[in-house]
Design a protein around this motif. Structure first.
Motif, PDB file in Angstrom:
ATOM      1  N   LEU A  52      51.919  31.119  70.129  1.00  0.00           N
ATOM      2  CA  LEU A  52      52.396  32.514  70.050  1.00  0.00           C
ATOM      3  C   LEU A  52      52.594  33.310  71.100  1.00  0.00           C
ATOM      4  O   LEU A  52      53.444  34.151  71.124  1.00  0.00           O
ATOM      5  CB  LEU A  52      51.602  33.367  68.926  1.00  0.00           C
ATOM      6  N   ARG A  53      51.762  33.422  72.073  1.00  0.00           N
ATOM      7  CA  ARG A  53      51.566  33.891  73.245  1.00  0.00           C
ATOM      8  C   ARG A  53      52.774  33.427  74.197  1.00  0.00           C
ATOM      9  O   ARG A  53      53.846  34.579  74.703  1.00  0.00           O
ATOM     10  CB  ARG A  53      50.570  33.808  74.074  1.00  0.00           C
ATOM     11  N   GLN A  54      53.145  32.232  74.006  1.00  0.00           N
ATOM     12  CA  GLN A  54      54.308  31.656  75.017  1.00  0.00           C
ATOM     13  C   GLN A  54      55.678  32.134  74.190  1.00  0.00           C
ATOM     14  O   GLN A  54      56.613  32.584  74.790  1.00  0.00           O
ATOM     15  CB  GLN A  54      54.138  29.874  74.935  1.00  0.00           C
ATOM     16  N   THR A  55      55.416  32.204  72.873  1.00  0.00           N
ATOM     17  CA  THR A  55      56.897  32.437  72.197  1.00  0.00           C
ATOM     18  C   THR A  55      57.062  33.803  72.213  1.00  0.00           C
ATOM     19  O   THR A  55      58.364  34.386  72.418  1.00  0.00           O
ATOM     20  CB  THR A  55      56.755  32.174  70.789  1.00  0.00           C
ATOM     21  N   TYR A  56      56.293  34.838  72.144  1.00  0.00           N
ATOM     22  CA  TYR A  56      56.354  36.298  72.048  1.00  0.00           C
ATOM     23  C   TYR A  56      55.920  36.933  73.335  1.00  0.00           C
ATOM     24  O   TYR A  56      56.009  38.278  73.180  1.00  0.00           O
ATOM     25  CB  TYR A  56      55.629  36.894  70.629  1.00  0.00           C
ATOM     26  N   GLY A  57      55.453  36.434  74.346  1.00  0.00           N
ATOM     27  CA  GLY A  57      55.153  36.846  75.647  1.00  0.00           C
ATOM     28  C   GLY A  57      53.956  37.910  75.370  1.00  0.00           C
ATOM     29  O   GLY A  57      53.817  38.925  76.090  1.00  0.00           O
ATOM     30  N   LEU A  58      53.032  37.559  74.562  1.00  0.00           N
ATOM     31  CA  LEU A  58      51.995  38.518  74.389  1.00  0.00           C
ATOM     32  C   LEU A  58      50.978  38.165  75.293  1.00  0.00           C
ATOM     33  O   LEU A  58      50.668  37.192  75.802  1.00  0.00           O
ATOM     34  CB  LEU A  58      51.298  38.255  72.873  1.00  0.00           C
TER      35      LEU A  58
END
Length: 58
Positions: A52-58
């Motif tokens: 999720l962090r990689q996908t959405y840049g969180l």
């Protein structure tokens, strides 16, 4: 959003290991399995959070 579906192979693996757990009379073996499952669960949560962090840049 669609629920995550298990593959047929995963369903067979679940059944195989469920039968193995059901047939065990060794409390220490069952504790070990439970701890291994806990670690696997938390690793999966960490991997999902990383995606999720990689996908959405969180």
């Amino acid at each position: 959003m669609e629920p995550i579906a298990l593959t047929l192979g995963q369903k067979f693996e679940i059944e195989k290991f469920s039968r193995e757990i059901d047939s065990s009379n060794d409390p220490q073996a069952l504790r070990s399995i439970a701890k291994d499952l806990l670690v696997a669960w938390k690793q999966q949560q960490a991997a999902s959070a990383w995606v999720l962090r990689q996908t959405y840049g969180l």
